[in-house]
Scaffold this motif. Structure first.
Motif, mmCIF file in Angstrom:
data_model
loop_
_atom_site.group_PDB
_atom_site.id
_atom_site.type_symbol
_atom_site.label_atom_id
_atom_site.label_comp_id
_atom_site.label_asym_id
_atom_site.label_seq_id
_atom_site.Cartn_x
_atom_site.Cartn_y
_atom_site.Cartn_z
ATOM 1 N N ASN A 67 0.826 -1.211 0.000
ATOM 2 C CA ASN A 67 0.000 0.000 0.000
ATOM 3 C C ASN A 67 0.857 1.257 0.000
ATOM 4 N N LEU A 68 1.930 1.224 0.776
ATOM 5 C CA LEU A 68 2.831 2.379 0.796
ATOM 6 C C LEU A 68 3.396 2.637 -0.592
ATOM 7 N N ALA A 69 3.853 1.574 -1.256
ATOM 8 C CA ALA A 69 4.445 1.727 -2.586
ATOM 9 C C ALA A 69 3.442 2.280 -3.588
ATOM 10 N N THR A 70 2.216 1.729 -3.593
ATOM 11 C CA THR A 70 1.211 2.214 -4.547
ATOM 12 C C THR A 70 0.748 3.630 -4.193
ATOM 13 N N ASP A 71 0.720 3.963 -2.896
ATOM 14 C CA ASP A 71 0.344 5.324 -2.493
ATOM 15 C C ASP A 71 1.394 6.337 -2.958
ATOM 16 N N ILE A 72 2.675 5.987 -2.828
ATOM 17 C CA ILE A 72 3.735 6.893 -3.287
ATOM 18 C C ILE A 72 3.653 7.084 -4.799
ATOM 19 N N LEU A 73 3.395 5.999 -5.512
ATOM 20 C CA LEU A 73 3.254 6.090 -6.973
ATOM 21 C C LEU A 73 2.054 6.953 -7.344
ATOM 22 N N SER A 74 0.921 6.739 -6.676
ATOM 23 C CA SER A 74 -0.284 7.514 -6.962
ATOM 24 C C SER A 74 -0.101 8.976 -6.584
ATOM 25 N N LEU A 137 -5.872 -7.998 -5.963
ATOM 26 C CA LEU A 137 -6.301 -7.217 -7.118
ATOM 27 C C LEU A 137 -7.476 -6.316 -6.756
ATOM 28 N N ILE A 138 -8.488 -6.889 -6.098
ATOM 29 C CA ILE A 138 -9.681 -6.110 -5.749
ATOM 30 C C ILE A 138 -9.355 -5.005 -4.748
ATOM 31 N N CYS A 139 -8.661 -5.383 -3.676
ATOM 32 C CA CYS A 139 -8.454 -4.445 -2.570
ATOM 33 C C CYS A 139 -7.414 -3.373 -2.890
ATOM 34 N N ASN A 140 -6.380 -3.730 -3.625
ATOM 35 C CA ASN A 140 -5.379 -2.714 -3.968
ATOM 36 C C ASN A 140 -5.865 -1.784 -5.068
ATOM 37 N N MET A 141 -6.711 -2.296 -5.960
ATOM 38 C CA MET A 141 -7.341 -1.397 -6.928
ATOM 39 C C MET A 141 -8.266 -0.428 -6.208
ATOM 40 N N LEU A 142 -8.992 -0.942 -5.188
ATOM 41 C CA LEU A 142 -9.829 -0.072 -4.368
ATOM 42 C C LEU A 142 -8.978 0.971 -3.659
ATOM 43 N N ASN A 143 -7.824 0.559 -3.146
ATOM 44 C CA ASN A 143 -6.930 1.482 -2.444
ATOM 45 C C ASN A 143 -6.483 2.627 -3.347
ATOM 46 N N THR A 144 -6.047 2.299 -4.567
ATOM 47 C CA THR A 144 -5.576 3.348 -5.479
ATOM 48 C C THR A 144 -6.715 4.264 -5.915
ATOM 49 N N ARG A 145 -7.918 3.672 -6.097
ATOM 50 C CA ARG A 145 -9.079 4.486 -6.499
ATOM 51 C C ARG A 145 -9.472 5.444 -5.385
ATOM 52 N N LEU A 146 -9.532 4.937 -4.148
ATOM 53 C CA LEU A 146 -9.889 5.783 -3.013
ATOM 54 C C LEU A 146 -8.846 6.867 -2.787
ATOM 55 N N TYR A 147 -7.570 6.496 -2.963
ATOM 56 C CA TYR A 147 -6.502 7.488 -2.779
ATOM 57 C C TYR A 147 -6.694 8.648 -3.748
ATOM 58 N N ALA A 148 -7.007 8.309 -4.997
ATOM 59 C CA ALA A 148 -7.224 9.349 -6.008
ATOM 60 C C ALA A 148 -8.463 10.181 -5.689
#
Length: 226
Positions: A67-74, A137-148
């Motif tokens: 989550n940290l890695a995808t949050d930094i990327l987003s 796949l489901i939860c990390n896609m949700l994470n990136t969508r919510l972050y945005a």
């Protein structure tokens, strides 16, 4: 050394390594970390331990660093890059499942001593990994969508990171646990594992917030050095 102390050490080491990959290799380092962490987390998750008087599975700390890695990327390159990292993790885990299953098809010779241990560990991994493929796949896609989405309404990194992480991890805790362990463990144990896993992820998320700010600082330093 107690499990509780090791838990906090593993949080510091896990987030520290993820940030280290970013500092050394930039965006590519974050992608590499996601691919690495998703495989390691699915090996660790087989082991059950007691933390703070609760029964939990390992792998939560390593998994949360994704989550940290995808949050930094987003945060720095946009939602599309975060989603690409999620797909990379998904494909890496899928490839690991295929290769492990092929390795287990080989017949060991008389000199082998590792096959029984490998089968003990990796015969369980396919079900765990398939459950993780779906939930990741489901939860990390949700994470990136919510972050945005949250980013459109606040400039506070701690708020968008906290909301996206806790929401996605609540879903992941229940989805993964039941898909991976229901039938192996009773309904009561699965519920306990789901709840305790989410509680631990809440603790881990407290460490993710300062890590996210450090990630932003690393990005800024890299931009200034270009």
């Amino acid at each position: 050394m107690s499990n509780n102390i090791l838990f906090f050490i593993s949080i510091i080491v896990g987030y520290g390594l993820a940030l280290g990959f970013f500092r050394l290799f930039g965006k590519a380092g974050l992608y590499a970390w996601v691919a690495f962490a998703v495989v390691i987390a699915n090996i660790e998750v087989i082991e059950c331990v007691d933390l703070f008087g609760m029964a939990v599975t390992l792998g939560n700390v390593v998994y949360c660093t994704i989550n940290l890695a995808t949050d930094i990327l987003s945060e720095n390159w946009g939602e599309r890059e975060g989603r690409r990292a999620v797909w990379l993790g998904f494909c890496s885990l899928f490839a690991a499942i295929v290769l492990v299953r092929l390795a287990l098809l080989f017949t060991p010779n008389e000199y082998d001593f590792a096959a029984p241990a490998l089968r003990t560990v990796f015969d369980v991994v396919p079900r765990v990994a398939v459950a993780s493929l779906v939930s990741m796949l489901i939860c990390n896609m949700l994470n990136t969508r919510l972050y945005a989405l949250v980013s459109k309404h606040t400039t506070h990194i701690w708020l968008r990171s906290g909301v996206s992480t806790l929401t996605s991890q609540l879903l992941d805790s229940f989805l993964f646990t039941f898909a991976a362990f229901y039938g192996l463990f009773s309904l009561t144990v699965c519920l306990e594992l789901s709840l305790t896993t989410f509680l631990l992820k809440g603790i881990i998320a407290l460490f993710e917030i300062p890590s996210a700010y450090l990630g932003k600082r690393i990005y800024q330093l890299k931009q200034h050095s270009v």
